[in-house]
Write a protein that holds these residues in place. Structure first.
Motif, PDB file in Angstrom:
ATOM      1  N   ASP A 188       0.827  -1.195   0.000  1.00  0.00           N
ATOM      2  CA  ASP A 188       0.000   0.000   0.000  1.00  0.00           C
ATOM      3  C   ASP A 188       0.865   1.250   0.000  1.00  0.00           C
ATOM      4  O   ASP A 188       2.018   1.240   0.443  1.00  0.00           O
ATOM      5  N   VAL A 242      -4.393   5.195   5.102  1.00  0.00           N
ATOM      6  CA  VAL A 242      -4.108   4.125   4.153  1.00  0.00           C
ATOM      7  C   VAL A 242      -5.301   3.937   3.226  1.00  0.00           C
ATOM      8  O   VAL A 242      -6.381   4.484   3.444  1.00  0.00           O
ATOM      9  N   SER A 243      -5.110   3.152   2.193  1.00  0.00           N
ATOM     10  CA  SER A 243      -6.167   2.940   1.207  1.00  0.00           C
ATOM     11  C   SER A 243      -7.383   2.274   1.836  1.00  0.00           C
ATOM     12  O   SER A 243      -7.252   1.549   2.836  1.00  0.00           O
ATOM     13  N   ARG A 260      -7.188  -1.560   2.775  1.00  0.00           N
ATOM     14  CA  ARG A 260      -5.906  -2.081   3.233  1.00  0.00           C
ATOM     15  C   ARG A 260      -5.711  -2.093   4.749  1.00  0.00           C
ATOM     16  O   ARG A 260      -4.697  -2.585   5.240  1.00  0.00           O
ATOM     17  N   PRO A 314      -4.380  -0.014  -4.551  1.00  0.00           N
ATOM     18  CA  PRO A 314      -4.174  -1.444  -4.297  1.00  0.00           C
ATOM     19  C   PRO A 314      -5.194  -2.297  -5.042  1.00  0.00           C
ATOM     20  O   PRO A 314      -6.350  -1.895  -5.228  1.00  0.00           O
TER      21      PRO A 314
END
Length: 350
Positions: free
Chosen positions: A94, A109-110, A113, A232
């Motif tokens: 990520d 974070v994404s 993820r 991702p």
């Protein structure tokens, strides 16, 4: 998302859908207006469904320094950085943004993820490590301002401080304490704001009332792909490393050992990047996974695509030897042209 925030956004015209198992505003019925605001005005994007991880403890900085690509040891409270988490063979897990606080480090974070990264951290945490990892998405909401006039929105809210690039600071928004950071996840002007979940509806409404145009997930996807921000399971997979993904700006080549460092150093030293992520303009949309051809030769693969008012745009990995911006290609049976996108950097390849 709190019920109160959803009601405020519904009143603003939001229609909701499931994105990465979260109910998010897909559109406010104004996609073209919101995209224009993101370019030359100010758009307001709800990133509350993105993952937020907090690391506490005396060893938090050392741990993240050893776990990811950027140089955490050089950062001080009030600073931010982008960093990439890798496998031992330098495949991407990520792209995250880190916010250094006095007593903790936050990671944005994404959306898909959080759990994977928490489990990944757990693999490398030992009983003697003074590090605690906590998911804070339920208690903290995240909004981003996107566009050249984002600073005007802040001024309308009474926030007139000048933040240096890659920094954050606590500010007062009416009666709510908000953490304000430069950057918005794209290569364009803007800010990101973190606020307590119980105040999210109030903060959102104040920013919208100050002139920001609400922007939903459909418009964000156009921005993401048009800017070249990798995602991702699309561009960031275990098939590619961050040099191939155009994330050179997230990597310290001076720091010591970290997971995946040997592979990254070798690729940089011997100029071994054999494929690169590029933008691609298409005459018509094709499905992700479609083969990119030059003549009859396979030179890459489409990873993301979205339709816009100006035609289809996508992201694709292209073999370095095949060429870059300006390359005429076919994606399955659709003609296209490889283009530069602003989010990506290329190190020695530039």
């Amino acid at each position: 998302m709190t019920q109160e925030l959803q009601e405020v956004q519904t009143t603003a015209g939001a229609s909701f859908g499931e994105v990465f198992d979260a109910s998010v505003p897909v559109s406010f019925g104004n996609d073209a207006i919101a995209l224009k605001a993101a370019k030359d005005g100010a758009a307001l994007y709800d990133r509350s469904h993105w993952g937020k991880i907090c690391l506490w403890g005396d060893d938090r900085t050392r741990f993240l320094h050893n776990q990811s690509t950027n140089d955490f040891n050089s950062l001080k409270p009030g600073q931010t950085c982008e960093t990439v988490f890798l496998t031992s063979t330098a495949r991407t897990l990520d792209l995250a943004t880190a916010y250094i606080l006095d007593d903790a480090i936050w990671l944005l974070v994404s959306p898909n993820r959080t759990q994977k990264l928490i489990e990944w951290f757990d693999r490398y945490l030992f009983p003697m490590d003074k590090v605690d990892v906590e998911e804070i998405a339920e208690t903290t909401n995240t909004f981003s301002l996107i566009g050249e006039k984002s600073h005007t929105i802040l001024a309308n809210l009474g926030i007139t401080l000048e933040l240096e690039e890659n920094t954050h600071q606590l500010v007062q928004l009416a009666d709510v304490e908000v953490r304000l950071a430069t950057g918005n996840g794209l290569a364009t002007a803007g800010y990101t704001l973190f606020c307590p979940a119980e105040d999210a509806a109030k903060v959102w409404q104040q920013i919208a009332d100050a002139g920001a145009v609400p922007l939903g997930e459909t418009a964000w996807e156009q921005l993401r792909i048009g800017q070249g921000r990798p995602l991702p399971d699309a561009e960031l997979t275990e098939d590619y490393n961050p040099l191939e993904a155009g994330l050179w700006q997230t990597i310290s080549f001076e720091k010591g050992c970290y997971i995946g460092q040997e592979t990254i150093a070798r690729l940089n030293t011997y100029q071994g990047v054999k494929t690169q992520l590029w933008g691609i303009r298409l005459a018509a949309p094709e499905k992700p996974g479609a083969i990119v051809l030059v003549g009859e030769e396979k030179v890459g693969q489409l990873t993301s695509v979205v339709e816009t008012d100006d035609g289809a745009i996508g992201l694709a990995y292209i073999r370095t030897k095949a060429g870059g911006a300006g390359l005429e290609v076919k994606v399955e049976e659709t003609v296209g042209k490889v283009v530069d996108v602003p989010f990506l950097t290329r190190g020695y390849l530039d």
